[in-house]
Design a protein around this motif. Structure first.
Motif, mmCIF file in Angstrom:
data_model
loop_
_atom_site.group_PDB
_atom_site.id
_atom_site.type_symbol
_atom_site.label_atom_id
_atom_site.label_comp_id
_atom_site.label_asym_id
_atom_site.label_seq_id
_atom_site.Cartn_x
_atom_site.Cartn_y
_atom_site.Cartn_z
ATOM 1 N N GLU A 45 -8.682 -11.806 2.657
ATOM 2 C CA GLU A 45 -8.349 -12.908 2.167
ATOM 3 C C GLU A 45 -6.864 -13.184 1.755
ATOM 4 O OE1 GLU A 45 -10.743 -15.255 1.975
ATOM 5 O OE2 GLU A 45 -12.335 -14.082 2.836
ATOM 6 N N THR A 46 -6.268 -12.303 1.538
ATOM 7 C CA THR A 46 -4.919 -12.329 1.306
ATOM 8 C C THR A 46 -3.888 -12.604 2.441
ATOM 9 O OG1 THR A 46 -4.570 -10.191 1.161
ATOM 10 C CG2 THR A 46 -5.156 -11.367 -0.915
ATOM 11 N N THR A 47 -2.727 -12.800 2.059
ATOM 12 C CA THR A 47 -1.502 -12.922 3.145
ATOM 13 C C THR A 47 -0.880 -11.729 2.973
ATOM 14 O OG1 THR A 47 -1.762 -15.285 3.482
ATOM 15 C CG2 THR A 47 0.170 -14.207 4.123
ATOM 16 N N PRO A 48 -0.774 -10.659 3.985
ATOM 17 C CA PRO A 48 -0.032 -9.478 3.793
ATOM 18 C C PRO A 48 1.406 -9.861 3.854
ATOM 19 C CG PRO A 48 -0.985 -9.565 5.947
ATOM 20 C CD PRO A 48 -1.623 -10.805 5.155
ATOM 21 N N ARG A 49 2.406 -8.836 3.659
ATOM 22 C CA ARG A 49 3.785 -8.682 3.695
ATOM 23 C C ARG A 49 4.051 -9.017 5.088
ATOM 24 N NH1 ARG A 49 7.505 -3.824 2.082
ATOM 25 N NH2 ARG A 49 9.646 -4.517 2.742
ATOM 26 N N PRO A 102 5.164 12.926 8.914
ATOM 27 C CA PRO A 102 4.077 12.635 8.189
ATOM 28 C C PRO A 102 4.384 11.626 7.257
ATOM 29 C CG PRO A 102 4.075 14.994 8.212
ATOM 30 C CD PRO A 102 5.300 14.535 8.674
ATOM 31 N N LEU A 103 3.607 10.416 7.499
ATOM 32 C CA LEU A 103 3.749 9.116 6.711
ATOM 33 C C LEU A 103 3.747 9.515 5.138
ATOM 34 C CD1 LEU A 103 1.268 6.724 8.412
ATOM 35 C CD2 LEU A 103 3.933 7.015 8.984
ATOM 36 N N THR A 104 4.465 8.794 4.360
ATOM 37 C CA THR A 104 4.523 9.052 2.884
ATOM 38 C C THR A 104 3.551 8.288 2.257
ATOM 39 O OG1 THR A 104 5.799 7.095 2.457
ATOM 40 C CG2 THR A 104 7.199 9.233 2.836
ATOM 41 N N ASP A 105 3.014 8.600 1.141
ATOM 42 C CA ASP A 105 1.886 7.615 0.410
ATOM 43 C C ASP A 105 2.285 6.317 0.463
ATOM 44 O OD1 ASP A 105 0.491 10.202 0.187
ATOM 45 O OD2 ASP A 105 1.141 10.230 -2.143
ATOM 46 N N GLU A 106 3.561 5.788 0.427
ATOM 47 C CA GLU A 106 3.917 4.468 0.041
ATOM 48 C C GLU A 106 3.555 4.025 1.549
ATOM 49 O OE1 GLU A 106 7.876 1.682 -0.671
ATOM 50 O OE2 GLU A 106 8.108 3.978 -0.968
ATOM 51 N N GLU A 107 4.048 4.499 2.714
ATOM 52 C CA GLU A 107 3.836 4.105 4.068
ATOM 53 C C GLU A 107 2.585 4.021 4.451
ATOM 54 O OE1 GLU A 107 7.913 5.690 6.423
ATOM 55 O OE2 GLU A 107 6.292 7.194 5.830
ATOM 56 N N LYS A 108 1.424 4.764 3.885
ATOM 57 C CA LYS A 108 0.179 4.949 4.126
ATOM 58 C C LYS A 108 -0.519 3.511 3.691
ATOM 59 C CE LYS A 108 -0.487 9.676 4.723
ATOM 60 N NZ LYS A 108 -1.440 10.904 4.321
ATOM 61 N N GLN A 109 0.453 2.925 2.448
ATOM 62 C CA GLN A 109 -0.352 1.661 1.776
ATOM 63 C C GLN A 109 0.434 0.710 2.272
ATOM 64 O OE1 GLN A 109 -2.904 2.023 -0.099
ATOM 65 N NE2 GLN A 109 -3.056 4.178 0.351
ATOM 66 N N LEU A 110 1.197 0.731 3.219
ATOM 67 C CA LEU A 110 2.193 -0.540 3.667
ATOM 68 C C LEU A 110 0.969 -1.822 3.957
ATOM 69 C CD1 LEU A 110 5.176 -0.951 4.657
ATOM 70 C CD2 LEU A 110 4.439 -0.567 7.026
ATOM 71 N N ASP A 111 1.570 -2.777 3.420
ATOM 72 C CA ASP A 111 0.902 -3.921 3.191
ATOM 73 C C ASP A 111 0.999 -4.862 4.702
ATOM 74 O OD1 ASP A 111 -0.704 -6.322 2.553
ATOM 75 O OD2 ASP A 111 0.919 -7.097 1.291
ATOM 76 N N TYR A 112 0.249 -4.663 5.536
ATOM 77 C CA TYR A 112 0.366 -5.304 6.842
ATOM 78 C C TYR A 112 -1.039 -5.698 7.433
ATOM 79 C CZ TYR A 112 -0.698 -0.792 9.280
ATOM 80 O OH TYR A 112 -1.325 0.261 9.628
ATOM 81 N N GLY A 113 -1.210 -6.807 8.040
ATOM 82 C CA GLY A 113 -2.451 -7.404 8.540
ATOM 83 C C GLY A 113 -2.224 -8.042 9.938
ATOM 84 N N ARG A 119 7.527 -5.847 14.049
ATOM 85 C CA ARG A 119 6.300 -5.647 13.022
ATOM 86 C C ARG A 119 5.233 -4.863 13.562
ATOM 87 N NH1 ARG A 119 6.449 -10.698 9.167
ATOM 88 N NH2 ARG A 119 8.857 -10.787 8.533
ATOM 89 N N PRO A 120 4.419 -4.359 12.615
ATOM 90 C CA PRO A 120 3.195 -3.343 13.112
ATOM 91 C C PRO A 120 2.172 -4.481 14.006
ATOM 92 C CG PRO A 120 3.421 -3.317 10.718
ATOM 93 C CD PRO A 120 4.527 -4.421 11.175
ATOM 94 N N ARG A 121 2.123 -3.691 15.235
ATOM 95 C CA ARG A 121 1.252 -4.305 16.348
ATOM 96 C C ARG A 121 0.581 -3.229 17.094
ATOM 97 N NH1 ARG A 121 3.649 -6.991 20.991
ATOM 98 N NH2 ARG A 121 1.408 -6.402 21.752
ATOM 99 N N TYR A 122 -0.751 -3.916 17.634
ATOM 100 C CA TYR A 122 -1.668 -2.906 18.152
ATOM 101 C C TYR A 122 -0.847 -2.500 19.665
ATOM 102 C CZ TYR A 122 -5.457 -4.390 15.024
ATOM 103 O OH TYR A 122 -6.010 -4.680 13.994
ATOM 104 N N MET A 139 -7.208 -13.751 9.179
ATOM 105 C CA MET A 139 -6.569 -12.608 8.793
ATOM 106 C C MET A 139 -7.402 -11.461 8.837
ATOM 107 S SD MET A 139 -3.161 -11.955 8.720
ATOM 108 C CE MET A 139 -2.354 -13.430 7.723
ATOM 109 N N THR A 140 -7.169 -10.360 9.561
ATOM 110 C CA THR A 140 -7.914 -9.148 9.535
ATOM 111 C C THR A 140 -7.236 -8.056 9.219
ATOM 112 O OG1 THR A 140 -7.578 -8.718 11.811
ATOM 113 C CG2 THR A 140 -9.516 -10.184 11.015
#
Length: 414
Positions: free
Chosen positions: A169-173, A140-151, A119-122, A160-161
Motif C-alpha cells: 500500500e505504500t510507495t517505496p523509495r 554478503p548484503l548488510t542488514d541495512e541492504e537486506k531491508q532496502l526499500d524497493y518495490g 534501480r532494482p529490477r528483475y 505496487m507489489t
C-alpha cells in the motif's frame, strides 16, 4: 488495494525527458525506435555461475570500463497479485551502482544507493550465462541492504507489489517496473543512461589497474586473470534459421551445445545473438564457438556434433576458415494471433497460453512450439516439426475454432 491514478513510471520518465536538452531528447527518441541490441555492452567472458544473493558482477559499456552491479535477491518466484499462479520463477533482482573500475576486480567496489545507475529490477538468472554480466565474487548484503526499500510498479494495473508479487500500500523509495527482462533489457536501460549523461563513459578519475581505493579496502583483492593457456583460437558460427527469443535460444541450443562441448573437451561458446526485424521480431540466431584445437579431428567432431542437432532448414555451420556446412531438416510454422481487432471479452477470457496448450495436444509428435514473440499488434507462436503441411493440417481445428485465433494468419518460416 491501492490503485494509483496514473502510470507513475511513465509520468516520471516524461518529466525527466522534458528537462533534458533538445539534442539529447532527439538521441533518446532515435534510440527507442531501434528494437535490436547492437553495441550497448561489450562481451566480457562466458560463464555459467550459480547466482546467489550478494553476488557482485560487472558490465562493460566500453572496452576497459566496468560498472559494478549486485544481486539483491536470488531464486525469486513471483506470483500474480490476483491469484496464486506464478508469474515467473527463479528470477533475480539486481541493481547497478555508479561505482566503476578499469579491471575485473573488487578493488574499486564501493556500493552506495544514493544515486543508482539502474534501480532494482528483475532479470532472468540465465542472463548471467550471456558473457555480458560477469560475476566477480560474493559480498554478503548488510542488514541495512537486506531491508532496502524497493518495490515494483505494474504499468498494466497501476499497482505496487513487493519482490514476490504481493500487493503493498505504500510507495517505496526505489521503484522498478514489474517486468522480467534479460541482459538485453538491462543493456538498453544502461544505454539510455549513457545517452543522457555521456560523461559516464569517460575513463578519467578511475584508479590505475592494480591500485586500491580506501572505500574498497575491506573487499577481497580478487582479480580475474585473462586466458593465458595458449589455446589456439578456431572460431566458427552456428547459424540457426529459427525465430527464437534469447531465452529459448539458450534452452534449446546454446546450453545443451555448451554442455556437450565441455564434455568432449572441444571448446566453448564465446557469444550468441538473435537477429531481429525493424519491428523487433526474431529472424534467426547465431552461436559463436571457439575450438580448443585446430586439427582436422576436432573440426570433424564438431561438424558431427552440430549435425546431430534438430535444426530448421536454412541453418549452417560457418567456419573455421572457409568451411561451410548446410544444416537442418525441420520446417517451421508461425501462427500470428491478432492482438488489436478482437472483442475485449476475448482478450479478457483467453491468452496465448490457451492456444499453446491446445496446439501441443493437436501436434503430438509431429511438431512443437519453440518460441514466441509479442509484437505491437500481434503475438507470434513459432512451431517447428517434420512438415509444415502436416502441422497446418493438425492445427486447423484450433485455427478455425479458438476465439483467440479469429483473424489470425499463418506463415511458413522454414
Amino acid at each position: 488495494m491501492k490503485k494509483y491514478e496514473e502510470d507513475i513510471i511513465r509520468v516520471a520518465w516524461n518529466k525527466r525527458v522534458s528537462s533534458l536538452p533538445v539534442d539529447i531528447q532527439k538521441q533518446l527518441s532515435d534510440y527507442n525506435s531501434k528494437r535490436e541490441m547492437t553495441d550497448e555492452l561489450v562481451f566480457i567472458k562466458k560463464k555459467r555461475p550459480k547466482i546467489e544473493e550478494g553476488d557482485v558482477f560487472v558490465v562493460q559499456p566500453r572496452k576497459g570500463l566496468y560498472y559494478y552491479g549486485r544481486v539483491l535477491k536470488a531464486h525469486v518466484d513471483v506470483r500474480f497479485h490476483r491469484n496464486e499462479n506464478y508469474k515467473w520463477r527463479d528470477s533475480v533482482v539486481v541493481c547497478i551502482y555508479r561505482s566503476r573500475t578499469k579491471d575485473l576486480s573488487l578493488r574499486d567496489f564501493n556500493p552506495t544507493y544514493e544515486n543508482l545507475l539502474v534501480r532494482p529490477r528483475y532479470l532472468t538468472s540465465k542472463s548471467f550465462n550471456s558473457g555480458y554480466l560477469f560475476v566477480l565474487g560474493n559480498v554478503p548484503l548488510t542488514d541495512e541492504e537486506k531491508q532496502l526499500d524497493y518495490g515494483f510498479f505494474s504499468t498494466t494495473f497501476w499497482i505496487m507489489t513487493d519482490v514476490y508479487g504481493n500487493l503493498i500500500e505504500t510507495t517505496p523509495r526505489f521503484i522498478g517496473m514489474s517486468a522480467l527482462g534479460n541482459f538485453g533489457a538491462l543493456a538498453r536501460e544502461l544505454k539510455i543512461e549513457f545517452i543522457i549523461d555521456p560523461s559516464l563513459l569517460d575513463l578519467g578519475g578511475l584508479s590505475p589497474k592494480g591500485s586500491s581505493s580506501d572505500a574498497s579496502a575491506n573487499y577481497q583483492d580478487t582479480v580475474i586473470a585473462g586466458d593465458s593457456d595458449g589455446i589456439a583460437e578456431r572460431e566458427c558460427v552456428l547459424h540457426i534459421k529459427a525465430r527464437l527469443a534469447p531465452f529459448d535460444r539458450g534452452d534449446l541450443y546454446e546450453d545443451p551445445l555448451e554442455d556437450k562441448l565441455s564434455e568432449l573437451g572441444l571448446g566453448l561458446i564465446q557469444g550468441a545473438g538473435t537477429a531481429v526485424t525493424k519491428d523487433g521480431e526474431p529472424e534467426s540466431c547465431d552461436i559463436e564457438i571457439e575450438l580448443k584445437n585446430d586439427n582436422a579431428g576436432s573440426i570433424d567432431l564438431l561438424r558431427n556434433l552440430i549435425s546431430s542437432l534438430s535444426l530448421p532448414k536454412g541453418s549452417a555451420l560457418l567456419g573455421p576458415g572457409q568451411n561451410h556446412l548446410d544444416l537442418g531438416s525441420l520446417e517451421g510454422l508461425a501462427l500470428y494471433l491478432n492482438g488489436t481487432d478482437l472483442a475485449d471479452g476475448v482478450y479478457r477470457d483467453y491468452d496465448a497460453n490457451d492456444v499453446n496448450a491446445s496446439a501441443a495436444e493437436l501436434l503430438g509428435s509431429i511438431g512443437k512450439r519453440y518460441s514466441s514473440w509479442n509484437g505491437p499488434s500481434e503475438t507470434a507462436l513459432y512451431f517447428y516439426g517434420e512438415s509444415y503441411s502436416k502441422m497446418l493440417v493438425a492445427l486447423k481445428p484450433l485455427i478455425d475454432n479458438h476465439p483467440l485465433c479469429q483473424r489470425c494468419r499463418v506463415e511458413q518460416i522454414a
